[in-house]
Design an enzyme around this catalytic site. Sequence first.
Site, mmCIF file in Angstrom:
data_model
loop_
_atom_site.group_PDB
_atom_site.id
_atom_site.type_symbol
_atom_site.label_atom_id
_atom_site.label_comp_id
_atom_site.label_asym_id
_atom_site.label_seq_id
_atom_site.Cartn_x
_atom_site.Cartn_y
_atom_site.Cartn_z
ATOM 1 N N TYR A 69 0.853 -1.191 0.000
ATOM 2 C CA TYR A 69 0.000 0.000 0.000
ATOM 3 C C TYR A 69 0.889 1.240 0.000
ATOM 4 O O TYR A 69 1.381 1.687 1.025
ATOM 5 C CB TYR A 69 -0.945 0.012 1.201
ATOM 6 C CG TYR A 69 -1.916 -1.157 1.272
ATOM 7 C CD1 TYR A 69 -2.174 -1.946 0.157
ATOM 8 C CD2 TYR A 69 -2.577 -1.468 2.442
ATOM 9 C CE1 TYR A 69 -3.067 -3.019 0.222
ATOM 10 C CE2 TYR A 69 -3.468 -2.531 2.517
ATOM 11 C CZ TYR A 69 -3.698 -3.301 1.405
ATOM 12 O OH TYR A 69 -4.576 -4.365 1.477
ATOM 13 N N PRO A 215 -15.435 -4.619 3.011
ATOM 14 C CA PRO A 215 -16.611 -5.020 3.797
ATOM 15 C C PRO A 215 -17.821 -4.127 3.567
ATOM 16 O O PRO A 215 -18.941 -4.525 3.876
ATOM 17 C CB PRO A 215 -16.123 -4.890 5.250
ATOM 18 C CG PRO A 215 -15.044 -3.859 5.190
ATOM 19 C CD PRO A 215 -14.361 -4.074 3.875
ATOM 20 N N GLY A 217 -18.309 -2.908 0.456
ATOM 21 C CA GLY A 217 -18.398 -2.893 -1.009
ATOM 22 C C GLY A 217 -17.680 -1.717 -1.621
ATOM 23 O O GLY A 217 -18.089 -1.195 -2.651
HETATM 24 N N1 LIG Z 1 -6.317 -8.612 0.934
HETATM 25 C C1 LIG Z 1 -6.606 -7.918 -0.139
HETATM 26 O O1 LIG Z 1 -6.378 -8.342 -1.274
HETATM 27 C C2 LIG Z 1 -7.262 -6.580 0.030
HETATM 28 C C3 LIG Z 1 -7.816 -5.911 -1.072
HETATM 29 C C4 LIG Z 1 -8.431 -4.667 -0.846
HETATM 30 C C5 LIG Z 1 -8.489 -4.153 0.438
HETATM 31 N N2 LIG Z 1 -7.921 -4.826 1.498
HETATM 32 C C6 LIG Z 1 -7.993 -4.310 2.890
HETATM 33 O O2 LIG Z 1 -9.354 -4.175 3.237
HETATM 34 C C7 LIG Z 1 -9.611 -2.830 3.657
HETATM 35 C C8 LIG Z 1 -11.016 -2.430 3.266
HETATM 36 O O3 LIG Z 1 -11.225 -2.587 1.868
HETATM 37 P P1 LIG Z 1 -11.461 -1.353 0.906
HETATM 38 O O4 LIG Z 1 -10.861 -0.132 1.527
HETATM 39 O O5 LIG Z 1 -11.021 -1.742 -0.446
HETATM 40 O O6 LIG Z 1 -13.043 -1.263 0.799
HETATM 41 P P2 LIG Z 1 -14.212 -0.807 1.801
HETATM 42 O O7 LIG Z 1 -13.726 -0.726 3.182
HETATM 43 O O8 LIG Z 1 -15.392 -1.680 1.522
HETATM 44 O O9 LIG Z 1 -14.584 0.645 1.244
HETATM 45 C C9 LIG Z 1 -13.683 1.717 1.264
HETATM 46 C C10 LIG Z 1 -14.250 2.826 0.388
HETATM 47 O O10 LIG Z 1 -15.485 3.263 0.919
HETATM 48 C C11 LIG Z 1 -15.421 4.652 1.246
HETATM 49 N N3 LIG Z 1 -16.033 4.799 2.561
HETATM 50 C C12 LIG Z 1 -15.603 4.267 3.732
HETATM 51 N N4 LIG Z 1 -16.440 4.604 4.721
HETATM 52 C C13 LIG Z 1 -17.407 5.363 4.175
HETATM 53 C C14 LIG Z 1 -18.557 6.016 4.699
HETATM 54 N N5 LIG Z 1 -18.884 5.906 5.993
HETATM 55 N N6 LIG Z 1 -19.338 6.726 3.836
HETATM 56 C C15 LIG Z 1 -19.027 6.800 2.522
HETATM 57 N N7 LIG Z 1 -17.953 6.204 1.962
HETATM 58 C C16 LIG Z 1 -17.153 5.486 2.790
HETATM 59 C C17 LIG Z 1 -13.961 5.021 1.266
HETATM 60 O O11 LIG Z 1 -13.765 6.344 0.811
HETATM 61 P P3 LIG Z 1 -13.313 7.527 1.821
HETATM 62 O O12 LIG Z 1 -11.833 7.390 1.978
HETATM 63 O O13 LIG Z 1 -13.741 8.746 1.092
HETATM 64 O O14 LIG Z 1 -14.049 7.320 3.104
HETATM 65 C C18 LIG Z 1 -13.358 4.022 0.290
HETATM 66 O O15 LIG Z 1 -13.427 4.509 -1.035
HETATM 67 C C19 LIG Z 1 -8.505 -2.014 2.958
HETATM 68 O O16 LIG Z 1 -8.317 -0.751 3.560
HETATM 69 C C20 LIG Z 1 -7.328 -2.952 3.082
HETATM 70 O O17 LIG Z 1 -6.772 -2.857 4.383
HETATM 71 C C21 LIG Z 1 -7.327 -6.027 1.296
#
Ligand SMILES: NC(=O)c1ccc[n+]([C@@H]2O[C@H](COP(=O)([O-])OP(=O)(O)OC[C@H]3O[C@@H](n4cnc5c(N)ncnc54)[C@H](OP(=O)(O)O)[C@@H]3O)[C@@H](O)[C@H]2O)c1
Length: 295
Positions: A69, A215, A217
């Site tokens: 990252y 989590p 989406g």
């Molecule tokens: N193992 C793997 O291959 C893998 C792949 C992807 C991710 N991950 C891990 O999983 C974590 C979570 O996944 P993710 O970040 O891809 O997806 P996520 O947690 O489902 O969604 C994050 C997105 O949602 C927005 N968001 C978050 N809270 C919000 C709210 N309350 N209201 C409106 N928008 C909101 C964020 O934008 P803002 O910044 O504008 O809030 C960001 O664009 C990552 O941070 C990483 O640590 C692991």
Amino acid sequence: MSQTQFLPAAAAGTLTIGGDLTVNRLGYGAMRITGPGIWGPPADKSSALATLRRTVELGVNLIDTADSYGPGTSEELIAEALYPYPADVVIATKGGWERPGPGQWTHNASPKHLAEALEGSLKRLRVERIDIHQLHAPDNAVSFEASVEALAMLREQGKIRHVGLSNVTREHIERANRIVPIVSVQNRYSFADRESDFIVDYCEANGIAFLPWAPIGQGSEAHEAIKAVAGELNATPLQVALAWLLKRSPVIVPIPGTSSIPHLEENVAAASLKLPQAAYDKLIAVSHPPISLRG
Ligand SMILES: NC(=O)c1ccc[n+]([C@@H]2O[C@H](COP(=O)([O-])OP(=O)(O)OC[C@H]3O[C@@H](n4cnc5c(N)ncnc54)[C@H](OP(=O)(O)O)[C@@H]3O)[C@@H](O)[C@H]2O)c1
């Protein structure tokens, strides 16, 4: 006189990972604090540091990151914001993916690369041992056993406390568990994306933590059913999506990612949202089209 501090993340209850790491069941994903395309430094570094500090103030004590990252940026910011770490903070990082450029990811889970990646993570996070080190993804060009054996050896050397896996099948978990105890699995999973349903059940039956990635989406448009439940509970749709995960299995620790303190606070507040059984049943009955994050 002692004062009990209110920690919103604690309302989700706790999970003990690997027999000795007890965390509140609402974690934080630190992928979103880097620059666009998960590349380079964030546009506003002080805001990224403030977001990280706020996670801990809210009682979040499982922070997920990866060497890739940034690359390196997320781990460096975590250390800058939080080192020396509070005793209960658990950092889960990953190795096994490389970054040739913004938005680009390439596999590399060779034993040599995994050992080098781990050294980098130790240095950036300023620790002598990684709490949970996850294989980011199996690498088709490398024997899966060779990748896991490399992590087992690094654990033997005391550089890793516990080993986790990411983006895996049940067969991978079973093969890895023959080499080293696997304490956590991190696959894509959410209310709207149940492809790993079977893995969640497997983890629950085997006492393995399941850390769903994406989590909420990735902030995508909420399903009508979830909006309806949110309206009934006076909560936001993303809070309902997180509460659904918390009720789905006691081994689930969601790690929603955000670069915004208001979003972080909204997400962590979901820890105290108890989804009534009828609402949960209504939501679990909703079927979804297959997900593609590639558009
Ligand atoms: N193992 C793997 O291959 C893998 C792949 C992807 C991710 N991950 C891990 O999983 C974590 C979570 O996944 P993710 O970040 O891809 O997806 P996520 O947690 O489902 O969604 C994050 C997105 O949602 C927005 N968001 C978050 N809270 C919000 C709210 N309350 N209201 C409106 N928008 C909101 C964020 O934008 P803002 O910044 O504008 O809030 C960001 O664009 C990552 O941070 C990483 O640590 C692991």
